[in-house]
Design a protein around this motif. Structure first.
Motif, PDB file in Angstrom:
ATOM      1  N   PHE A  87      12.474  57.402  49.915  1.00 24.22           N
ATOM      2  CA  PHE A  87      13.375  57.049  51.009  1.00 24.22           C
ATOM      3  C   PHE A  87      12.731  57.493  52.313  1.00 24.22           C
ATOM      4  O   PHE A  87      11.810  58.318  52.319  1.00 24.22           O
ATOM      5  N   GLU A  97      18.995  49.412  43.751  1.00 21.77           N
ATOM      6  CA  GLU A  97      19.586  49.491  45.085  1.00 21.77           C
ATOM      7  C   GLU A  97      21.096  49.665  45.004  1.00 21.77           C
ATOM      8  O   GLU A  97      21.686  50.454  45.751  1.00 21.77           O
ATOM      9  N   GLN A  98      21.749  48.952  44.085  1.00 24.25           N
ATOM     10  CA  GLN A  98      23.191  49.067  43.927  1.00 24.25           C
ATOM     11  C   GLN A  98      23.582  50.459  43.457  1.00 24.25           C
ATOM     12  O   GLN A  98      24.602  51.019  43.885  1.00 24.25           O
ATOM     13  N   TYR A 126      22.103  53.262  44.172  1.00 28.40           N
ATOM     14  CA  TYR A 126      22.037  54.206  45.290  1.00 28.40           C
ATOM     15  C   TYR A 126      23.143  53.978  46.315  1.00 28.40           C
ATOM     16  O   TYR A 126      23.540  54.905  47.015  1.00 28.40           O
ATOM     17  N   LYS A 127      23.659  52.764  46.396  1.00 25.48           N
ATOM     18  CA  LYS A 127      24.776  52.539  47.288  1.00 25.48           C
ATOM     19  C   LYS A 127      26.000  53.321  46.814  1.00 25.48           C
ATOM     20  O   LYS A 127      26.739  53.920  47.610  1.00 25.48           O
ATOM     21  N   PHE A 136      15.175  45.549  41.008  1.00 25.12           N
ATOM     22  CA  PHE A 136      15.358  46.293  42.253  1.00 25.12           C
ATOM     23  C   PHE A 136      16.812  46.221  42.719  1.00 25.12           C
ATOM     24  O   PHE A 136      17.350  47.182  43.276  1.00 25.12           O
ATOM     25  N   ALA A 137      17.464  45.082  42.479  1.00 28.52           N
ATOM     26  CA  ALA A 137      18.867  44.938  42.873  1.00 28.52           C
ATOM     27  C   ALA A 137      19.738  45.968  42.158  1.00 28.52           C
ATOM     28  O   ALA A 137      20.668  46.539  42.758  1.00 28.52           O
ATOM     29  N   GLY A 173      12.079  49.546  53.238  1.00 28.41           N
ATOM     30  CA  GLY A 173      12.476  49.627  51.845  1.00 28.41           C
ATOM     31  C   GLY A 173      12.040  48.373  51.106  1.00 28.41           C
ATOM     32  O   GLY A 173      11.662  47.369  51.715  1.00 28.41           O
ATOM     33  N   THR A 180      15.329  57.454  38.982  1.00 22.87           N
ATOM     34  CA  THR A 180      16.464  56.958  39.768  1.00 22.87           C
ATOM     35  C   THR A 180      17.586  57.979  39.811  1.00 22.87           C
ATOM     36  O   THR A 180      18.145  58.284  40.876  1.00 22.87           O
ATOM     37  N   ARG A 199      17.783  52.167  52.432  1.00 28.61           N
ATOM     38  CA  ARG A 199      17.340  51.339  51.305  1.00 28.61           C
ATOM     39  C   ARG A 199      16.174  52.024  50.593  1.00 28.61           C
ATOM     40  O   ARG A 199      15.246  52.504  51.255  1.00 28.61           O
ATOM     41  N   PRO A 200      16.172  52.077  49.271  1.00 28.98           N
ATOM     42  CA  PRO A 200      15.071  52.749  48.570  1.00 28.98           C
ATOM     43  C   PRO A 200      13.786  51.941  48.597  1.00 28.98           C
ATOM     44  O   PRO A 200      13.787  50.722  48.781  1.00 28.98           O
ATOM     45  N   GLU A 245      10.270  46.859  47.063  1.00 27.16           N
ATOM     46  CA  GLU A 245       9.620  47.246  45.812  1.00 27.16           C
ATOM     47  C   GLU A 245       8.275  46.569  45.641  1.00 27.16           C
ATOM     48  O   GLU A 245       8.000  45.524  46.230  1.00 27.16           O
TER      49      GLU A 245
END
Length: 508
Positions: free
Chosen positions: A315, A498-499, A501-502, A494-495, A298, A400, A479-480, A300
């Motif tokens: 993914f 990522e958050q 998708y969590k 990216f953060a 994962g 997203t 992780r994407p 970017e």
């Protein structure tokens, strides 16, 4: 002379001129006689067509597979037709390159069928043209394919040409003297110039897809570039390319496939050719990149550039032998997508999820579709889209959200339609002899066996909504991988992605 021309007539004059010109340069079989490889009865006017079972679906029981002692896999199916397809599939794609050999797989594709250690470029080209067969090669991240399509009577000659192109390319002659080395070096320099001028590396979609793999598998195997850059080719020498050719020559890294070929003949060709002399990688103690497993990381990649904004988010997906591969392919069909200029009609995908939820309501969206890449030890699944250059922030938000909603809002009608579309697309593709040859070769190379279309269709029809939700949940837990191209101003970090998708994974 005017009287002679009048007696001959315009048609007679043109016919005579054609014969004089055509006969001076070509050496072709007269159409008054039977074509080589076709029986006299078949050549007669009005003769009945030969009886074949070419229209019948290939089943697993029809496919014959033989593994030689050194690991070479030979697979074939004979449908009785007079035209045949033959292919050699090597585990030798760009994932097996090193820093020293970077770009060699793509170079092998570009240099294929341009001579060998046994025949010059001129001789090989002349012999290929005399056969009247179609030859081609393609390199991907995991496999290099050498294939031929021609008359059944010419299978032996086609096989020999494929073996020479893949195992004895002309680049191996670099050590036969300074003239050979200089000539090959000039060819590589010419390739570098051609690659530098090609649009492949400049296309936004290619840039994004290359960087999506680089982000998903950072620094290893499937994350290595598939397209050779001019910079890489300029660093290559004939010796380095030769080293790469020799690095994949192991029996357990090749599968030979034939459609409308006698299995006994194909096995005999394999056992009497250079294929039989290849060592098994285990017996040779090879510990190189061929044994490296893909490691999904994962991450970017962002590339600033002009033109349409393009975004891909993916993914880790299924491998060839994953039990969820069929549900993933049904999900691919259900999501669908397309372009904003689709004109409608059957098969355009205008009833798919991405088309209805994205293209119908966003006039600024140019294209949106699914990314579904399957490999031996990993995979990549996600969504890619493009829009006007100033729409990158909105485009990232849209992709997203759509990735997070892949398993939601699935109706029974949409699922049924997706399964029928997936099954019909599979059956339609396998009507092509070339596609069938590639399907058999790649399956056997990756798994050692073959799953026929009848079995796959049955598995497709058994897919449920719960299967799709399970597949999506498994993806979102990873992780994407994110790839962007265009004017990058205002795009989320990216953060942040990522958050997002969590939280989405928790809600699945």
């Amino acid at each position: 002379s005017n009287g002679w021309a009048m007696k001959m007539g315009t048609r007679g004059m043109s016919s005579l001129a054609w014969k004089m010109f055509h006969g001076a340069f070509d050496f072709e079989t007269s159409m008054k006689h039977a074509m080589p490889g076709i029986g006299a009865e078949e050549a007669k006017e009005g003769a009945a067509a030969p009886k074949t079972n070419g229209a019948r679906l290939v089943k697993t029981g029809d496919v014959q597979i033989t593994t030689l002692q050194n690991g070479v896999k030979v697979v074939s199916v004979d449908q009785g037709a007079l035209t045949s397809s033959v292919g050699m599939f090597w585990n030798a794609g760009s994932r097996y390159e090193t820093a020293r050999t970077a770009g060699a797989a793509h170079v092998m594709e570009l240099l294929a069928f341009k001579g060998s250690t046994e025949r010059s470029k001129l001789t090989m080209t002349r012999d290929m043209e005399a056969l009247g067969a179609n030859f081609g090669t393609a390199s991907t991240r995991d496999v290099i394919t050498f294939a031929a399509d021609g008359m059944r009577a010419d299978v032996r000659e086609m096989f020999q040409t494929l073996a020479e192109a893949s195992m004895q390319p002309a680049v191996l002659t670099y050590d036969q003297g300074p003239v050979y080395d200089e000539t090959l070096t000039m060819q590589l320099q010419h390739l570098a110039q051609l690659i530098d001028g090609q649009e492949i590396a400049k296309d936004a979609n290619n840039i994004v897809m290359e960087n999506l793999h680089a982000a998903a598998f950072e620094g290893n195997t499937l994350g290595l570039p598939m397209w050779a850059s001019a910079r890489c080719v300029k660093k290559l020498t004939p010796q380095v390319v030769s080293e790469y050719v020799k690095s994949y020559q192991y029996g357990d890294r090749v599968a030979v496939c034939g459609v409308n070929v006698s299995h006994d003949e194909l096995v005999e060709l394999a056992t009497t050719s250079l294929l039989s002399s290849l060592p098994h990688s285990a017996a040779s103690g090879a510990t190189d990149s061929a044994h490296m497993k893909a490691k999904y990381t994962g991450g970017e990649r962002r590339v600033p550039g002009q033109g349409p904004a393009t975004v891909s988010i993916g993914f880790e997906g299924c491998t060839w032998e994953d039990a969820d591969l069929v549900p993933q392919c049904v999900l691919n069909t259900l999501l669908g997508g397309g372009g904003s200029f689709s004109s409608g009609g059957p098969g355009k995908g205008m009833y798919t999820k991405l088309y209805r939820e994205c293209l119908n309501g966003n006039d600024w969206l140019v294209n949106i579709s699914v990314v579904n890449q399957v490999y031996q030890d990993s995979g990549l699944f996600g969504i890619t889209a493009s829009a006007e250059s100033d729409r990158l922030p909105q485009l990232v938000d849209l992709v997203t959200q759509q990735c997070a909603m892949m398993g939601k809002g699935i109706t029974a009608e949409a699922l049924k339609r997706a399964k029928n579309m997936a099954a019909s697309g599979l059956l339609m593709n396998l009507e092509s002899r070339g596609v069938l040859c590639e399907d058999m070769g790649r399956q056997v190379l990756a798994t050692g066996g073959y799953v026929d279309a009848v079995t796959l269709v049955e598995q497709i029809q058994n897919v449920t909504e719960d299967d799709l939700k399970r597949v999506v949940a498994k993806m979102l837990a990873k992780r994407p991988a994110v790839s962007m191209y265009g004017e990058l101003y205002g795009a989320p970090s990216f953060a942040e992605i990522e958050q997002f998708y969590k939280h989405a994974a928790i809600q699945q």
